[in-house]
Write an enzyme that holds these catalytic residues in place. Structure first.
Site, PDB file in Angstrom:
ATOM      1  N   HIS A  75       0.853  -1.193   0.000  1.00 10.57           N
ATOM      2  CA  HIS A  75       0.000   0.000   0.000  1.00 10.57           C
ATOM      3  C   HIS A  75       0.891   1.246   0.000  1.00 10.57           C
ATOM      4  O   HIS A  75       1.936   1.251   0.637  1.00 10.57           O
ATOM      5  CB  HIS A  75      -0.915  -0.022   1.233  1.00 10.57           C
ATOM      6  CG  HIS A  75      -2.005   0.996   1.158  1.00 10.57           C
ATOM      7  ND1 HIS A  75      -1.799   2.320   1.456  1.00 10.57           N
ATOM      8  CD2 HIS A  75      -3.315   0.894   0.797  1.00 10.57           C
ATOM      9  CE1 HIS A  75      -2.931   2.986   1.286  1.00 10.57           C
ATOM     10  NE2 HIS A  75      -3.871   2.142   0.884  1.00 10.57           N
ATOM     11  N   GLU A 105      -3.588   1.798  -7.706  1.00  8.22           N
ATOM     12  CA  GLU A 105      -3.952   2.924  -6.850  1.00  8.22           C
ATOM     13  C   GLU A 105      -2.964   4.063  -7.095  1.00  8.22           C
ATOM     14  O   GLU A 105      -1.898   4.103  -6.458  1.00  8.22           O
ATOM     15  CB  GLU A 105      -3.874   2.528  -5.372  1.00  8.22           C
ATOM     16  CG  GLU A 105      -4.799   1.400  -4.977  1.00  8.22           C
ATOM     17  CD  GLU A 105      -5.171   1.462  -3.504  1.00  8.22           C
ATOM     18  OE1 GLU A 105      -6.358   1.498  -3.223  1.00  8.22           O
ATOM     19  OE2 GLU A 105      -4.271   1.494  -2.647  1.00  8.22           O
TER      20      GLU A 105
END
Ligand code: PEP
Length: 266
Positions: free
Chosen positions: A100, A172
C-alpha cells in the site's frame, strides 16, 4: 438478469486503516452484516487493524465476507519484536494488502521488502492484494509505466505463474488516494493503466495468467463514483479506504457492484 462479460467475481475490499477500536469495529461489522446480502458473484473483503482481526474472525458471517490483513512481516517466526507474520495470520485471513502506498511512503517499504512479503503471503496460503501506483511527480514526469513495470516485476519475482494467477493487483495512483490529495482519476485513464498492468502480466506469464489475475481500482472511491470504475472493461473490483468505515457508503458501493452485474435494483 444481465450478467456482464466479466468472468471473475467482483471484489470489493474495505481498508479500515488505523481506524476503529475493537468495539467500534465489531459494531461496524454488525451493521454491514445486517445491510449486505449474500451475493454469489460479489466478494466483499474487510481489512481491519491487526488487533481486531481475531475477534472479527469469530463474529464474521463467512458467507458474506472475507478478512484481509493490512500488512504483516515476511519472516514466519523469530526474534523480530513487535511484528506479526503471515504464518500467524493464515487461519484468520484470506487476503493481505501488500505494498500500500501508505506503507511504501510512511514506512519506507522498498520493492524488495514488498517482494518478500508477497512471497511470504503466498507461502502461507494468503492471497496478496498487491497495490501499485505512481506518485503525482512520477505521473507528471511521464514515468507511470516504468513505475508500474518495476513494482509489478519485482513484487512477483519469487512466484511461479500458477501462483501469480491467484493474486490480486490494485492499481492505486498515489495522488488519487484520499491520504495524499484524493484527486479523482478519470475512468478512461484508469482503463489505460489497467490494460498496461494486464499486458505486463501477459508478457511475463502468458495469456492464461493475464486473463485470470484480478485487477482492482483504488483511490477515493465512494458510492457515488464507484460505478464509473466498476464499469471499466477488465476492472474486477475496487479497493476502498475512507468510505469503507461508513456502513452506508460501503454497502452502497456493494449495491452498485450488484446492479452492474445484474442490472436493475436489488
Ligand atoms: C486505500 O486505502 O487503498 C484507498 C484507496 O483509500 P481512499 O479510498 O481513502 O482513497
Amino acid at each position: 438478469m444481465t450478467i456482464t462479460s466479466n468472468p471473475h467475481r467482483t471484489l470489493v475490499v474495505g481498508n479500515w486503516k488505523l481506524h476503529l477500536n475493537t468495539s467500534q469495529a465489531s459494531l461496524l461489522l454488525h451493521r454491514l452484516q445486517e445491510r449486505i446480502k449474500i451475493y454469489r458473484d460479489i466478494e466483499v473483503v474487510i481489512a481491519p487493524s491487526m488487533l481486531v482481526l481475531q475477534p472479527l474472525s469469530v463474529q464474521i458471517d463467512r458467507r458474506k465476507f472475507r478478512l484481509a490483513a493490512q500488512n504483516a512481516f515476511h519472516k514466519d517466526t523469530g526474534a523480530y519484536t513487535g511484528e506479526v507474520s503471515f504464518a500467524m495470520l493464515q487461519d484468520i485471513v484470506h487476503y493481505a494488502i501488500i505494498g500500500h502506498s501508505e506503507r511504501r511512503i510512511y514506512f519506507n517499504e522498498s520493492l524488495e521488502m514488498i517482494r518478500e512479503k508477497v512471497a511470504s503471503a503466498v507461502r502461507n496460503g494468503i492471497t496478496p492484494i498487491l497495490c501499485v501506483g505512481e506518485t503525482k511527480q512520477e505521473n507528471r514526469a511521464g514515468e507511470t509505466k516504468q513505475v508500474l513495470h518495476d513494482q509489478i516485476t519485482t513484487a512477483l519475482a519469487d512466484l511461479t505463474s500458477t501462483e501469480v494467477k491467484k493474486i490480486v493487483i490494485a492499481y492505486e495512483p498515489v495522488w488519487a488516494i484520499s491520504t495524499f490529495g484524493g484527486e479523482l482519476a478519470k475512468p478512461d485513464d484508469v482503463q489505460k493503466r489497467m490494460d498496461f498492468i494486464r499486458k505486463q502480466i501477459l508478457d511475463l506469464y502468458g495469456k492464461r495468467v493475464a486473463d485470470t489475475v484480478r485487477i482492482l481500482y483504488g483511490g477515493s472511491v465512494d458510492q457515488d463514483i464507484a460505478g464509473g470504475y466498476l464499469s471499466i472493461e477488465g476492472c474486477d473490483g475496487v479497493l476502498v479506504g475512507g468510505a469503507s468505515t461508513n456502513y452506508q457508503k460501503f454497502s452502497g458501493i456493494v449495491d452498485t457492484a450488484y446492479r452492474l452485474r445484474y442490472g436493475g435494483g436489488n
